[in-house]
Motif scaffolding. Structure first.
Motif, short mmCIF file in Angstrom:
data_model
loop_
_atom_site.label_atom_id
_atom_site.label_comp_id
_atom_site.label_asym_id
_atom_site.label_seq_id
_atom_site.Cartn_x
_atom_site.Cartn_y
_atom_site.Cartn_z
N LYS A 59 -7.47 -21.33 18.26
CA LYS A 59 -6.95 -22.11 17.13
C LYS A 59 -8.08 -22.84 16.41
N GLN A 60 -9.02 -23.38 17.17
CA GLN A 60 -10.17 -24.05 16.57
C GLN A 60 -11.01 -23.08 15.74
N ALA A 61 -11.13 -21.84 16.21
CA ALA A 61 -11.94 -20.84 15.51
C ALA A 61 -11.35 -20.50 14.14
N LEU A 62 -10.05 -20.73 13.96
CA LEU A 62 -9.43 -20.47 12.65
C LEU A 62 -10.05 -21.31 11.56
N SER A 63 -10.67 -22.43 11.93
CA SER A 63 -11.31 -23.30 10.94
C SER A 63 -12.52 -22.63 10.29
N ALA A 64 -13.01 -21.53 10.86
CA ALA A 64 -14.15 -20.81 10.28
C ALA A 64 -13.72 -19.85 9.17
N ASP A 65 -12.42 -19.78 8.89
CA ASP A 65 -11.92 -18.91 7.81
C ASP A 65 -12.61 -19.29 6.51
N GLY A 66 -13.22 -18.30 5.86
CA GLY A 66 -13.90 -18.54 4.59
C GLY A 66 -15.36 -18.90 4.73
N GLN A 67 -15.80 -19.20 5.96
CA GLN A 67 -17.22 -19.54 6.15
C GLN A 67 -18.07 -18.28 5.99
N GLU A 68 -19.31 -18.49 5.59
CA GLU A 68 -20.22 -17.38 5.33
C GLU A 68 -20.99 -17.01 6.59
N LEU A 69 -21.08 -15.71 6.82
CA LEU A 69 -21.91 -15.16 7.88
C LEU A 69 -22.62 -13.95 7.31
N LEU A 70 -23.93 -14.01 7.27
CA LEU A 70 -24.76 -12.92 6.74
C LEU A 70 -24.34 -12.52 5.32
N GLY A 71 -24.05 -13.53 4.49
CA GLY A 71 -23.77 -13.28 3.09
C GLY A 71 -22.34 -12.88 2.75
N ARG A 72 -21.46 -12.88 3.73
CA ARG A 72 -20.05 -12.52 3.47
C ARG A 72 -19.14 -13.62 4.00
N ASN A 73 -18.08 -13.92 3.25
CA ASN A 73 -17.11 -14.94 3.67
C ASN A 73 -16.11 -14.30 4.61
N LEU A 74 -16.05 -14.81 5.82
CA LEU A 74 -15.17 -14.25 6.85
C LEU A 74 -13.71 -14.53 6.56
N LYS A 75 -12.85 -13.58 6.92
CA LYS A 75 -11.41 -13.76 6.85
C LYS A 75 -10.92 -13.81 8.30
N ILE A 76 -10.33 -14.94 8.67
CA ILE A 76 -9.96 -15.14 10.08
C ILE A 76 -8.50 -15.56 10.18
N SER A 77 -7.80 -14.94 11.13
CA SER A 77 -6.43 -15.31 11.41
C SER A 77 -6.15 -14.99 12.88
N LEU A 78 -5.03 -15.52 13.37
CA LEU A 78 -4.62 -15.11 14.71
C LEU A 78 -4.29 -13.63 14.69
N ALA A 79 -4.68 -12.91 15.72
CA ALA A 79 -4.41 -11.48 15.78
C ALA A 79 -2.90 -11.26 15.94
N LYS A 80 -2.42 -10.24 15.26
CA LYS A 80 -1.00 -9.89 15.36
C LYS A 80 -0.85 -8.77 16.39
N LYS A 81 0.21 -8.84 17.14
CA LYS A 81 0.49 -7.81 18.12
C LYS A 81 0.90 -6.53 17.40
#
Length: 82
Positions: A59-81
């Motif tokens: 849940k804490q890692a979801l806060s990285a949604d939109g953060q940049e890594l190697l020049g790209r903005n990450l899209k992060i969500s809880l994984a769906k089954k």
């Protein structure tokens, strides 16, 4: 549902498991990093999954949604089954 696993999209194609572990380990203990490979090229498709030790860490890692890594903005969500 496994609420310890997150989906990470828009990953730079040069990124590898080590880079993802370095980036996400600030949120907690990582149990697994799985980059989804392209069967034709052998390189990853630009997305994957990270499993944390606890749901709280994921849940804490979801806060990285939109953060940049190697020049790209990450899209992060809880994984769906699936």
């Amino acid at each position: 549902m496994d609420n310890t696993k997150i989906y990470v999209g828009n990953i730079n194609y040069t990124a590898d498991n080590k880079i993802l572990v370095e980036f996400f380990s600030k949120f907690g203990e990582i149990l697994e990093v799985m980059l989804i490979p392209d069967s034709r090229t052998g390189k990853h498709k630009g997305y994957g999954f990270i499993t944390f030790a606890t749901p709280e860490e994921a849940k804490q890692a979801l806060s990285a949604d939109g953060q940049e890594l190697l020049g790209r903005n990450l899209k992060i969500s809880l994984a769906k089954k699936s």
